[in-house]
Design an enzyme around this catalytic site. Structure first.
Site, PDB file in Angstrom:
ATOM      1  N   GLU A 102       0.840  -1.201   0.000  1.00  0.00           N
ATOM      2  CA  GLU A 102       0.000   0.000   0.000  1.00  0.00           C
ATOM      3  C   GLU A 102       0.879   1.258   0.000  1.00  0.00           C
ATOM      4  O   GLU A 102       0.597   2.227  -0.695  1.00  0.00           O
ATOM      5  CB  GLU A 102      -0.902  -0.029   1.243  1.00  0.00           C
ATOM      6  CG  GLU A 102      -2.066   0.905   1.179  1.00  0.00           C
ATOM      7  CD  GLU A 102      -3.119   0.495   0.146  1.00  0.00           C
ATOM      8  OE1 GLU A 102      -2.818  -0.282  -0.773  1.00  0.00           O
ATOM      9  OE2 GLU A 102      -4.234   1.007   0.240  1.00  0.00           O
ATOM     10  N   THR A 113      -5.731   7.904  -4.796  1.00  0.00           N
ATOM     11  CA  THR A 113      -5.680   8.016  -3.333  1.00  0.00           C
ATOM     12  C   THR A 113      -4.651   9.053  -2.903  1.00  0.00           C
ATOM     13  O   THR A 113      -4.878   9.826  -1.973  1.00  0.00           O
ATOM     14  CB  THR A 113      -5.325   6.646  -2.726  1.00  0.00           C
ATOM     15  OG1 THR A 113      -6.364   5.742  -3.079  1.00  0.00           O
ATOM     16  CG2 THR A 113      -5.225   6.704  -1.220  1.00  0.00           C
TER      17      THR A 113
HETATM   18  N1  HSE Z   1      -8.070   5.350   4.484  1.00  0.00           N
HETATM   19  C1  HSE Z   1      -7.627   5.618   3.145  1.00  0.00           C
HETATM   20  C2  HSE Z   1      -8.044   7.015   2.752  1.00  0.00           C
HETATM   21  C3  HSE Z   1      -8.246   4.607   2.226  1.00  0.00           C
HETATM   22  O1  HSE Z   1      -9.196   7.365   3.000  1.00  0.00           O
HETATM   23  O2  HSE Z   1      -7.227   7.754   2.203  1.00  0.00           O
HETATM   24  C4  HSE Z   1      -7.871   4.812   0.798  1.00  0.00           C
HETATM   25  O3  HSE Z   1      -6.946   3.888   0.377  1.00  0.00           O
END
Ligand code: HSE
Length: 325
Positions: free
Chosen positions: A143, A196
């Site tokens: 990730e 993201t």
């Molecule tokens: N928790 C993360 C965000 C999830 O909201 O940026 C996205 O991968």
């Protein structure tokens, strides 16, 4: 991680693995809550080769967006990392076919599903010497490679299945929560790309105490609701006052979709992960289907294409599939 000697002569010739998409944040739990769905998900086919090293043979379904270079692709990079730690990277040859069944940058944990499928596949190929807990740090590293930040709220549910709480980020502490059986997700992906990395840069790094109090009340309420099988409590707790107001700006028709979802019986509605997918959490499949259909029609009226997925919570995580060929 304690691993007994792995006999590379006993490594399987090939394996095919599916890993599920995930709804990170579960609306109110930014970076700490997430759940897996039955579909969509990504697939990895992995083959043992006589030539040492990790290679990507092919990637399908990515429109050419993902790197084939094994050091740059997160799936192969994580597999390589694991083989290095097991002192196998110079002894074993691995070839990977990645089949993406979901859009990239959609808020459905696309990179996490691929990484989890890859790591579950290599572990299976080796005869499953590692536990899911052992695999988790490699998934989190994937990730980090994919979006610059090692949050675990996609990889944890993708690997463990069900609903997961990330209690500790630095010293990873992942807790599986109960899953009420009638909990359904109606997911709509409006066809716009929100990486993201960008969606994280947008949000503020300071919050007002009064908002934090509301948010942690909701996280606690949601966890209690899951334990108590209390759908009303689940619904009224899934409210995000911290992140949604900022990120909703990136999602066309967000507040109109929310109105449609809540007026048609959804328990709650919010952004899936970092968006642009949105999720209507519902009690039962019928409401989830009705809501996603109505949102789809609304988006069509606004000339916005969308994809819909309706699914129960996936409680198993990755699974080995038979080869068709
Ligand atoms: N928790 C993360 C965000 C999830 O909201 O940026 C996205 O991968």
């Amino acid at each position: 991680m304690r691993v007994n000697n792995i006999d590379i002569n006993k490594v399987l010739d090939k394996v095919r693995v599916f890993a599920p998409a995930t709804v990170a944040n579960m609306i109110c739990g930014f970076d700490v809550l997430g759940f897996a769905v039955d579909h969509p998900g990504d697939e990895v086919k992995m083959y043992k080769s006589d030539i040492p090293g990790v290679r990507i043979r092919s990637i399908q379904g990515d429109d050419g967006r993902l790197p084939l270079d094994a050091d740059k692709n997160t799936v192969s990079a994580c597999v390589k990392m694991l083989l290095t730690d097991l002192c196998l990277v110079d002894k074993l040859g691995i070839e990977i076919e990645l089949i993406k069944h979901m859009p990239i940058g959609s808020g459905l944990g696309s990179s996490s599903a691929s990484t989890v499928a890859g790591l579950f596949a290599i572990n299976t190929l080796l005869g499953s010497p590692l536990s899911k807990d052992d695999l988790m740090p490699y998934c989190v590293e994937g990730e980090r490679l994919a979006c610059g930040h090692g949050h675990a709220d996609n990889v944890a549910p993708a690997l463990m299945g069900g609903v997961t709480l990330i209690r500790g980020q630095h010293e990873l502490d992942v807790i599986k929560l109960p899953v009420p059986s009638e909990l359904f997700a109606g997911i709509v992906f409006p066809d716009v790309d929100v990486p993201t990395r960008d969606a994280r840069q947008l949000i503020k790094d300071k919050v007002q105490l009064k908002d934090a109090v509301i948010q942690w009340g909701n996280v606690g309420g949601l966890v209690a609701g899951l334990f108590q099988n209390d759908y009303d409590l689940i619904g009224r707790s899934m409210i995000d006052v911290l992140i949604e107001p900022t990120r909703a700006i990136l999602i066309p028709e967000f507040y109109e979709m929310k109105r449609i979802a809540l007026e048609n019986g959804a328990l709650s509605f919010g952004i899936s992960g970092s968006g642009p997918s949105v999720v209507a959490i519902s009690r039962g499949e019928v409401i989830a289907r009705t809501v996603t259909e109505k949102i789809k029609s609304h988006l069509l009226e606004k000339e916005i294409d969308s994809y819909q997925y309706v699914s129960a919570v996936n409680v198993d995580g990755p699974k080995v599939l038979p080869f068709n060929d």
